[in-house]
Design an enzyme around this catalytic site. Structure first.
Site, PDB file in Angstrom:
ATOM      1  N   GLU A 131       0.878  -1.281  -0.187  1.00 33.63           N
ATOM      2  CA  GLU A 131      -0.031  -0.011   0.047  1.00 33.63           C
ATOM      3  C   GLU A 131       0.940   1.124  -0.300  1.00 33.63           C
ATOM      4  OE1 GLU A 131      -0.691   0.617   4.781  1.00 33.63           O
ATOM      5  OE2 GLU A 131      -2.067  -0.633   3.687  1.00 33.63           O
ATOM      6  N   LYS A 133       2.263   4.592   1.544  1.00 36.69           N
ATOM      7  CA  LYS A 133       2.685   5.078   2.765  1.00 36.69           C
ATOM      8  C   LYS A 133       1.985   6.460   2.814  1.00 36.69           C
ATOM      9  CE  LYS A 133       6.416   6.122   5.954  1.00 36.69           C
ATOM     10  NZ  LYS A 133       5.863   7.229   6.258  1.00 36.69           N
ATOM     11  N   ARG A 138      -4.056   6.083  11.338  1.00 35.74           N
ATOM     12  CA  ARG A 138      -4.674   4.940  10.658  1.00 35.74           C
ATOM     13  C   ARG A 138      -5.582   4.227  11.686  1.00 35.74           C
ATOM     14  NH1 ARG A 138      -0.503   1.530   7.064  1.00 35.74           N
ATOM     15  NH2 ARG A 138       0.498   3.213   6.035  1.00 35.74           N
TER      16      ARG A 138
END
Length: 157
Positions: A131, A133, A138
């Site tokens: 994914e 960064k 998060r």
């Protein structure tokens, strides 16, 4: 309950330890890293059938510690980790400590690479997901859904 316990504590020191215990900040010198290292070394010593007091070879001890730390990052729950260590030992720790519904995984550090080609070489053909960064916050969201047959279908998002 906490108020009654605090009123019943006989001294300021007793109240201090009670509050620290309730907050999970007792500060007795046993950090998470120390506990995980000790668990890895203890299980290795058990598997090698070492006499009490004998230490495993340093390289093997470091490998055992790394396995336990990695397992704890995936399943950060000491009772479940200890159950896995007691049940099958270090060899099957990866299988027994897979992420579970409603138990958040801990952040893991990445290993920097210079190119996509280098990353693929390091993966050695293993399947992987990547994914972008992003800097910032998060969230781990755990969803429990019912399938058409009525069984639970767990999904980590």
């Amino acid at each position: 309950i906490a108020a009654r316990l605090l009123r019943g504590a006989g001294s300021p020191t007793a109240r201090l330890y009670l509050v620290r215990t309730l907050l999970g900040r007792l500060r007795v010198g046993a950090s998470e890293a120390t506990v995980l290292a000790a668990l890895g070394r203890a299980r290795l010593a058990l598997e090698l059938r070492l006499p009490i007091g004998d230490a495993p070879e340093p390289r093997a001890a470091r490998e055992a510690e790394l396995r336990v730390r990695t397992a704890f990052r995936r399943l950060p729950n000491l009772p479940l980790l200890c159950d896995a260590l007691l049940a099958d030992g270090l060899e099957s720790l990866d299988e027994r400590t897979q992420p579970r519904h409603a138990v958040p995984v801990q952040p893991m550090l990445h290993s920097a690479v210079a190119s996509v080609d280098e990353a693929l070489v390091r993966l050695k053909g293993a399947a992987a997901r990547s994914e972008f960064k992003y800097d910032g916050e998060r969230v781990q969201l755990h969803v429990r859904r019912r399938r058409a047959d009525g069984a639970d279908a767990h999904a980590g998002v």
